[in-house]
Design a protein around this motif. Structure first.
Motif, mmCIF file in Angstrom:
data_model
loop_
_atom_site.group_PDB
_atom_site.id
_atom_site.type_symbol
_atom_site.label_atom_id
_atom_site.label_comp_id
_atom_site.label_asym_id
_atom_site.label_seq_id
_atom_site.Cartn_x
_atom_site.Cartn_y
_atom_site.Cartn_z
ATOM 1 N N VAL A 1 11.856 16.850 4.194
ATOM 2 C CA VAL A 1 11.888 15.281 4.700
ATOM 3 C C VAL A 1 10.398 14.178 3.956
ATOM 4 N N LEU A 2 9.144 15.056 4.436
ATOM 5 C CA LEU A 2 8.200 14.372 3.887
ATOM 6 C C LEU A 2 7.423 14.808 2.704
ATOM 7 N N ILE A 3 8.487 15.308 1.699
ATOM 8 C CA ILE A 3 8.806 15.893 0.235
ATOM 9 C C ILE A 3 8.746 14.331 0.256
ATOM 10 N N SER A 4 10.885 14.256 -0.277
ATOM 11 C CA SER A 4 10.812 13.464 -0.264
ATOM 12 C C SER A 4 10.305 11.357 -0.521
ATOM 13 N N CYS A 5 9.958 11.341 1.147
ATOM 14 C CA CYS A 5 9.775 10.264 1.466
ATOM 15 C C CYS A 5 8.265 10.122 0.528
ATOM 16 N N ASN A 6 7.239 10.886 0.337
ATOM 17 C CA ASN A 6 5.752 11.192 -0.805
ATOM 18 C C ASN A 6 6.043 11.189 -1.645
ATOM 19 N N VAL A 7 7.300 11.499 -2.922
ATOM 20 C CA VAL A 7 7.785 10.853 -4.140
ATOM 21 C C VAL A 7 8.247 10.151 -3.892
ATOM 22 N N THR A 8 9.010 9.537 -3.551
ATOM 23 C CA THR A 8 9.598 7.990 -2.835
ATOM 24 C C THR A 8 8.511 6.775 -3.423
ATOM 25 N N ALA A 9 7.490 7.484 -2.062
ATOM 26 C CA ALA A 9 6.098 5.913 -2.099
ATOM 27 C C ALA A 9 5.998 6.317 -3.722
ATOM 28 N N ILE A 10 5.575 7.374 -3.837
ATOM 29 C CA ILE A 10 4.687 7.493 -4.899
ATOM 30 C C ILE A 10 4.468 7.327 -5.943
ATOM 31 N N LYS B 1 5.233 2.887 -10.135
ATOM 32 C CA LYS B 1 5.763 1.439 -10.814
ATOM 33 C C LYS B 1 5.195 0.183 -10.656
ATOM 34 N N GLN B 2 4.675 0.128 -9.478
ATOM 35 C CA GLN B 2 4.131 -1.577 -9.188
ATOM 36 C C GLN B 2 3.044 -1.178 -10.170
ATOM 37 N N THR C 1 1.038 -0.996 -0.121
ATOM 38 C CA THR C 1 -0.233 0.062 0.102
ATOM 39 C C THR C 1 1.023 1.125 0.468
ATOM 40 N N TYR C 2 0.394 2.385 -0.222
ATOM 41 C CA TYR C 2 1.072 3.433 -0.461
ATOM 42 C C TYR C 2 1.803 3.790 0.956
ATOM 43 N N MET C 3 1.112 3.956 2.482
ATOM 44 C CA MET C 3 1.237 4.421 3.137
ATOM 45 C C MET C 3 2.709 2.998 3.798
#
Length: 1130
Positions: free
Chosen positions: A147-156, A161-162, A96-98
Motif C-alpha cells: 500500500v505504501l509503495i502504491s501511495c508513494n509512487v502515485t504521490a511522487i 508532474k506539477q 505538497t507531497y504529503m
C-alpha cells in the motif's frame, strides 16, 4: 483621490519631471482596475466613461509617471512593483507531497487493502502460538508495504508532474517578448518584466501581456473570445476617437451593443488580429482581467483516468471472485471440520487454532485475489510513460491522454507549425520569369534576381512597407509573411531598420483580412503596396520589367503573370505582389470603400515583382504521416489555406496519395453540406440548453449535446475527406463532433485561442508548446514542446505501450489468482489443508504486485506497436488470446502441483542428511523418506529395496484423504516444515517466474526473449526474484514454512526448474490452439443504426467503410498487417 509619491524618487522622465512641478500623485491601482474591468461590463461604453471621470488619457500619462513617446525611465521600478504588482504569471497552486500522499489513501482499493492488512495482522498475531507469533505479523505487514509503495509512487508522480508543468510555464514566461519603449529606446522585454506605465508596440499576431490602454491605433482589430466569449473581431482605437464615436451614437445607446463603439482597453490574454499601434500598460499580473479569471481555464484532474476507472471495476470483479473463492474454501473447511468432529465425537483446545487457521487461509486467498498491484501498475506505467514522453517533447497535462493516445484512430492536424516549420521563407520571385531562391543559404545577392535600379523600389515596397521586427536572437514578431521578407533582406545583407529610418513613412495603412494589402506613403511622393497577388494585380496597369523597364500590362503579360502565380500556388507558396505609384503630396486620401481600401490603392499601380513565400515542411512530417497510416490512424489536414495550396501540401507530406480518391473541401462548403452543428434535443443551432453539467443541474434542464444536422450527408463525405481548406474553428469542431459520434477516438492539434473549445472536446487535445497561446495550452491534454507532428506518433507509441503493459500484468496476475484459488479449493476438499502457507502466498503476492508491475510496465515501446490497428475503445482489457494463455498456464500449474502432491514420492529423490541423526527424526524418518517402516528391535528404518535409506521423499500432507493425521503429527512435535511441500512451493514460484517471461508477449509472438536485453530492469528483477527465492528456500526455515535443514538439494532444484521451464513449452503449445470466441467485440452494424448511413455503393467500399468507421482491432489481421489503412477506391 490619488496616492502621494515618495519625495526621494529620482531619475524621472520628462513627463515625470513636469508632474512633480504640479501634483505629486499617482493613479491608485484600484482606479486602473475599475477602468479595465469596465471593458468587460455590458453597459454602453462604460470604460470610456470611467476614463473620462479621471480626466482622460492625459491623466493616465501624468498619473502613471510615464511618457507616451519615450516610455519609462529611472529607478522607480521597485516602487512600481510595490504599488501595482508585477507581471509574473500566477503559477497554479501546488499540493505538497504529503497532501498528494493523503489523497491517494482515498482510493477504494487502497482502503480495502488497509482493512485487509489490519485484519491479517490481528488474526495472525492473536491466533498464533508462542513459537509462531514472532512471524505472524509478516502477512499483514507485507500488505501495508504494498500500500505504501502504491501511495508513494502515485504521490511522487503527481508531485513531479506539477513541477514539470510549472517548469513549462516558467519557460513560456521567459520565451515571449514584446517591444517596449524605455528612455526613448525600443527594447525586447519578457512578458514577465512588463510594468505599469510601459509603452508597448502593438503588432499583428501578438498576445497582449497585460491590461493596457491604446494610445495610437491604425485599423486595430482584436480577438477577445478568451475573455468575453465574443467570437467577432473587436475594434480598438484611441481614447479620443472612442469618445467621439460614443458621443456620436449616444442617442442610440439602447439599440446598440457594446461592440458598436470601439474600446481603448486591450485585455491581457487577447490576441491582435490586424493593425498596429501603441498602448500603455495599466494593470499587470494577478490583478489583470486574465489573471483573475485564469483559474477558470486551468484544468484540474480530480477524476480518475478512464483506464484507472476500468481497472478499478476489474479489480472489484476480481475481488468478488476472490471473496467467493474464499467463502467456498471456508465452507469446505468448516464442513470437513464438522464431519470430523462428529465422527471423532471430540472438540479439543487445539481445534480452536485449527478453526482460526481456516479463517486465515480464507483471508489470505482474499488478499492475493484483491489486485492491489492494479493501481500500482497503472501508476507506475503512467509515471514512467509521462517521464519518457517528456524526453520525446510531449508534456502530458492530463494522465488520461496517455492511455487515450493508444486508441486514437483519427488525427485532425493543423498545417502551420506542426506539419510545417511555422517559419516563412521567400523561395521564389517572378519578374519576367520565375526564379528560385535557396532559402537555406546564409548569404544571398539581391542583384541575382533584380537589377540594381530596382533595389530601392523593392526595399521600399517589401521592407519599409511593414511593421514586423526581428529580435537579436533571430525571432520575428509580427506578420509571418512580413518576417519572411525581413529574413530575405538580412540574407541579402540589407539592414531593414536602417532602411526604414532612411525612407520615412508619412502614412501607413496596415494590413487587414478585409483589405488584403498593406500600404505606405513615403515622403508624400510615393505610394508602395504589398498584398494578395491576385488582388494587387487587378490594380496594376504597368510592369517594371527587370530587362526593359516600365511597360504596360497587356493581355499576354497579364497571362504570363497569372501563370507565374499559379505555378507558385501549385508548389504550396503564398504569393505576394509588390507594387508602387508616384503621387502628389496633395493626393486625396478620403475616398475609401466598405472594405477599408482607399481609392488611390486600387488603380494605376506599377507591378515590381511577385514573391513566393513558403512555410517549409518539417523533415519528419512525411515519416510521421506514413507511420500513422501503418498504425491504422487516419490523418486529416485542417488549414486556412486555399484548396490549391492545401492540396499541394497534402500531397507533399503524404496525407493525400491520389486526389481522384480523396475529397478536398473548403470549410464553408463542408459546413453547408452537413447542415452545421445543432443541439441533439432541440435540433437547432442556437438554443438555451446549458452546456455544462453544473448549469444543467441548477436549471433542471438537459445538458446540450452537439450533433451533426445532416448525418447522412456527413457519412457520405467523411470517409473520403482528407483535407479541409479555408477552414474555421466552427468547421473543425463540426468534423470532430461527427467523427466522435461515429465511434472514432480523435486527437486534435491546435495553437490559438479559437481552438480552446475544440481542444477540450477532443478525446486528446494536442497543443503547440512554442506557437500555442496560453489559453490553448491551459485547455490541452498534451503540450508538444517542439511543435512537431512526429511527436504525435511518439505519443501514440507510448499510449499503446501503456495498454500492452497493463495487459501483460493482468495476464500474469490473473493466471496466479486462478491457480491459487482453484488449488486451495481442491486441496481443502481432498487433503484438508492449503497447498501454500499464507506467508508463501504473500511472497508470491509480492512478486506479482510489486516486482512484476515494476518490470512489465517499464518495458520500452517497440516499432511493432505501430504495425497494427488501434484498439477499439469498447474492447475488454482481457482479450480472447489472454484468456487462453491465462487458463492454459493456470491448468498446467494446477496439474503440476497435483502431481507433486500425490505422485511426488514416486520420482522426487531424497538424500541422507545430518538431520537424520537428530533427535527430531529419531524413530520418525518415515516423514522424510517414502515406503519405510521402523524396526523397533534393531532401532532401524527398513526400506522395501533393503537399502539403508530410501531414495524418494515421503508423502507429507498434513492429513490423509480419509481425514486422519499424517505429517501434522510430526510437525506438531518438531515444527520442521515438509520437504515435499517445500518442493511444491519452490516449483510454484519458478513456474510464476517463467510465466513472468511469457507475459512479456501477449500477441502470440514466438520469441518471448526478444528485446529483453534492452530492459535491464526486467533482467535485474527476474534474477533478483530468483536470488531471493533461493535464500528463502535455503534459509527461510519455519518463517517461510520451508524445510529447516538448508531447503532443497541440487537434484530437487533441477526438478523444480524443469517444471518452471515447462511454462515456456506450454505457451508454444497454446499458440496452435484457436482463441476462444466471445461477444466482446461488435461490428458497426450491431452498434450503429446503419439504415441512417449512406454507405458507398461499391461492395468493396462497404467493407472498407465499415473498418474505417470503428477501426475494430483484429489480432489475427494485425499479425500479417501490411497496410492497415483501408483507402477508399473507385
Amino acid at each position: 483621490m490619488f496616492q502621494e509619491v515618495p519625495s526621494d524618487e529620482q531619475n524621472l522622465s520628462v513627463s515625470q519631471d513636469k508632474s512633480r512641478q504640479g501634483h505629486q500623485q499617482m493613479i491608485p491601482k484600484q482606479i486602473l482596475v475599475s477602468i479595465v474591468s469596465a471593458a468587460l461590463d455590458s453597459h454602453f461604453a462604460k470604460e470610456i466613461d470611467e476614463l473620462e471621470k479621471i480626466g482622460g488619457i492625459s491623466t493616465i500619462e501624468s498619473g502613471l509617471k510615464t511618457n507616451f513617446t519615450l516610455g519609462l525611465k529611472g529607478d522607480d521600478f521597485e516602487q512600481r512593483d510595490s504599488q501595482y504588482g508585477n507581471n509574473s504569471k500566477q503559477l497554479n497552486l501546488t499540493n505538497t507531497y504529503m497532501q498528494l500522499f493523503l489523497q491517494t489513501l482515498e482510493d477504494c482499493i487502497i482502503r480495502t487493502l488497509l482493512a485487509a492488512s489490519i485484519v491479517s495482522i490481528v488474526i495472525g498475531v492473536f491466533t498464533a502460538d508462542d513459537d509462531h507469533r514472532s512471524c505472524a505479523w509478516i502477512e499483514g505487514f507485507v500488505i501495508c508495504i504494498a500500500v505504501l509503495i502504491s501511495c508513494n509512487v502515485t504521490a511522487i508522480n503527481d508531485y513531479w508532474k506539477q513541477g514539470q508543468f510549472q517548469i513549462l510555464q516558467q519557460r513560456e514566461e521567459n520565451r515571449k517578448t514584446v517591444v517596449v519603449w524605455r528612455d526613448g529606446c525600443k527594447i525586447d522585454l519578457y512578458y514577465s518584466l512588463v510594468m505599469v506605465g510601459d509603452i508597448i508596440q502593438i503588432c499583428e499576431g501578438m498576445e497582449i501581456p497585460a491590461d493596457c490602454i491604446v494610445i495610437e491605433a491604425a485599423e486595430l482589430m482584436v480577438d477577445e473570445s478568451v475573455m468575453t466569449g465574443e467570437t467577432r473581431p473587436i475594434k480598438k482605437d484611441t481614447y479620443d476617437n472612442c469618445i467621439k464615436q460614443r458621443n456620436k451614437l449616444r442617442h442610440k445607446k439602447y439599440g446598440l451593443s457594446r461592440y458598436d463603439i470601439p474600446s481603448p482597453i486591450m485585455l491581457a490574454g487577447t490576441k491582435v488580429l490586424s493593425g498596429e499601434g501603441k498602448m500603455v500598460v495599466a494593470v499587470v499580473g494577478k490583478s489583470s482581467c486574465f489573471g483573475k479569471t485564469n483559474y477558470q481555464l486551468t484544468t484540474q484532474e480530480t477524476e480518475p483516468t478512464p483506464l484507472q476507472s476500468e481497472l478499478e471495476q476489474l479489480a472489484l470483479d476480481i475481488g468478488k471472485f476472490g471473496l467467493i473463492s474464499a467463502g467456498l474454501i471456508l465452507f469446505v473447511f468448516l464442513l470437513r471440520f464438522g464431519i470430523d468432529r462428529i465422527k471423532e465425537d471430540s472438540f479439543e483446545k487445539e481445534h480452536i487454532k485449527e478453526l482460526a487457521d481456516f479463517f486465515i487461509i480464507s483471508i489470505t486467498v482474499i488478499i492475493i485475489a484483491i489486485p492491489e498491484g492494479l493501481p500500482l501498475v497503472v501508476t507506475i506505467s503512467l509515471a514512467y510513460s509521462t517521464k519518457r514522453m517528456l524526453q520525446d517533447n510531449n508534456l502530458v497535462k492530463k494522465l488520461a491522454a496517455c492511455e487515450t493516445m493508444g486508441r486514437v484512430d483519427m488525427v485532425l492536424s493543423c498545417k502551420t507549425g506542426i506539419l510545417t516549420m511555422n517559419k516563412m521563407f521567400v523561395v521564389q520571385i517572378w519578374n519576367e520569369e520565375l526564379m528560385d531562391i535557396d532559402a537555406y543559404k546564409e548569404r544571398l545577392n539581391l542583384s541575382t534576381y533584380l537589377p540594381a535600379h530596382m533595389h530601392e523600389l523593392f526595399i521600399q515596397s517589401a521592407i519599409v512597407n511593414g511593421t514586423a521586427v526581428i529580435s537579436g536572437e533571430g525571432q520575428g514578431q509580427g506578420n509571418k509573411t512580413e518576417i519572411a521578407m525581413l529574413l530575405f533582406a538580412q540574407q541579402c545583407g540589407i539592414n531593414y531598420e536602417k532602411e526604414r529610418d532612411t525612407h520615412q513613412a508619412t502614412k501607413k495603412i496596415p494590413f487587414s483580412t478585409r483589405r488584403k494589402r498593406m500600404t505606405t506613403i513615403i515622403g508624400n511622393k510615393r505610394l508602395v503596396v504589398k498584398g494578395a497577388s491576385e488582388i494587387i494585380l487587378k490594380g496594376c496597369n504597368k510592369l517594371l520589367s527587370k530587362s526593359i523597364g516600365i511597360i504596360p500590362i497587356d493581355s499576354s503579360i497579364r497571362t504570363s503573370i497569372e501563370l507565374g502565380i499559379q505555378q507558385m500556388a501549385s508548389q504550396c507558396l503564398i504569393t505576394m505582389a509588390l507594387a508602387y505609384k508616384d503621387i502628389n503630396g496633395d493626393k486625396d486620401l478620403d475616398n475609401i470603400n466598405d472594405k477599408g481600401v482607399y481609392d488611390i490603392e486600387t488603380h494605376d499601380l506599377t507591378l515590381i515583382a511577385i514573391v513566393g513565400i513558403k512555410d517549409i515542411l518539417r523533415a519528419e512530417t512525411p515519416l510521421g504521416i506514413a507511420a500513422c497510416k501503418t498504425a491504422g490512424i487516419k490523418v486529416r489536414m485542417i488549414t486556412g489555406d486555399n484548396k490549391f495550396t492545401a492540396l499541394a501540401i497534402a500531397k507533399e507530406c503524404g496525407i493525400l496519395i491520389d486526389e481522384n480518391q480523396s475529397l478536398v473541401l473548403e470549410g464553408a462548403d463542408f459546413l453547408k453540406r452537413i447542415g452545421g452543428i445543432v443541439c441533439k434535443q432541440c435540433q437547432i443551432s442556437n438554443c438555451d440548453c446549458p452546456r455544462d453539467q453544473i448549469s444543467a443541474y441548477q436549471l433542471d434542464k438537459q445538458e446540450r449535446v452537439d450533433t451533426i444536422k445532416n448525418g447522412v450527408e456527413f457519412d457520405k463525405i467523411y470517409p473520403f475527406l482528407d483535407v479541409l481548406a479555408r477552414s474555421t474553428s466552427e468547421d473543425k469542431y463540426a468534423l470532430l463532433i461527427g467523427l466522435q459520434e461515429r465511434g472514432h477516438v480523435v486527437a486534435v492539434t491546435g495553437d490559438g485561442t479559437g481552438d480552446v473549445p475544440i481542444l477540450k472536446k477532443a478525446d486528446v487535445g494536442l497543443v503547440m508548446g512554442i506557437a500555442g497561446t496560453d489559453a490553448a495550452r491551459e485547455s490541452a491534454s498534451i503540450v508538444m514542446l517542439d511543435d512537431n507532428f512526429y511527436s504525435i506518433v511518439k505519443a501514440v507509441l507510448w499510449g499503446r505501450n501503456i495498454h500492452d503493459s497493463i495487459k501483460k500484468f493482468l495476464q500474469f496476475q490473473l493466471t496466479v489468482n486462478i491457480a491459487i484459488s482453484v488449488l486451495t479449493i481442491f486441496s481443502a476438499i481432498i487433503i484438508k489443508q492449503d497447498v501454500l502457507e499464507p506467508i508463501q502466498i504473500l511472497w508470491v503476492n509480492l512478486i506479482i504486485d510489486t516486482f512484476a508491475s515494476l518490470a512489465l510496465v517499464t518495458e520500452s515501446p517497440t516499432s511493432e506497436l505501430l504495425q497494427r490497428k488501434p484498439q477499439n475503445k469498447n474492447e475488454d482489457m482481457i482479450s480472447p488470446k489472454m484468456l487462453k494463455n491465462m487458463f492454459g498456464q493456470a491448468i498446467y500449474q494446477m496439474i503440476v502441483i497435483m502431481v507433486l502432491i500425490f505422485y511426488g514420492q514416486r520420482f522426487i529423490p531424497e538424500f541422507k542428511g545430518e538431520e537424520d541423526e537428530a533427535t527430531e527424526f529419531k524413530g520418525k524418518l518415515q516423514y522424510k523418506y517414502s515406503n519405510t517402516y521402523f524396526d523397533e528391535v534393531n532401532n532401524l528404518h527398513i526400506c522395501p529395496n533393503y537399502m539403508d535409506y530410501c531414495n524418494l521423499i515421503s508423502f507429507n500432507t498434513d492429513y490423509y484423504i480419509d481425514g486422519s493425521e499424517n505429517y501434522k503429527t510430526f510437525y506438531k512435535e518438531t515444527y520442521i516444515p515438509s520437504r515435499q511441500f517445500t518442493v511444491i512451493f519452490n516449483t510454484f514460484v519458478l513456474m510464476q517466474l517463467f510465466n513472468f517471461l511469457n507475459s512479456r508477449k501477449i500477441r502470440n509472438e514466438i520469441n518471448v526473449f526478444k528485446g529483453i536485453l534492452s530492459n535491464m530492469l526486467f533482467l535485474k528483477i527476474v534474477f533478483g526474484i530468483l536470488a531471493l527465492q533461493i535464500m528463502i528456500v535455503t534459509f527461510g526455515g519455519i518463517g517461510f514454512h520451508c524445510y529447516s535443514f538448508y531447503g532443497l538439494s541440487l537434484e530437487q532444484w533441477l526438478i523444480c526448474l524443469t517444471f518452471g521451464i515447462g511454462s515456456l513449452i506450454v505457451r508454444l503449445l497454446l499458440r496452435v490452439i484457436p482463441d476462444p470466441k466471445y461477444g466482446s467485440l461488435t461490428r458497426l452494424d450491431q452498434t450503429h443504426n446503419t439504415q441512417d448511413l449512406a454507405l458507398p455503393t461499391v461492395t468493396i467500399h462497404d467493407y472498407k467503410y465499415q473498418v474505417q468507421q470503428l477501426s475494430l482491432e483484429s489480432e489475427q489481421e494485425n499479425e500479417n498487417l501490411n497496410n492497415p489503412i483501408q483507402e477508399n477506391q473507385s
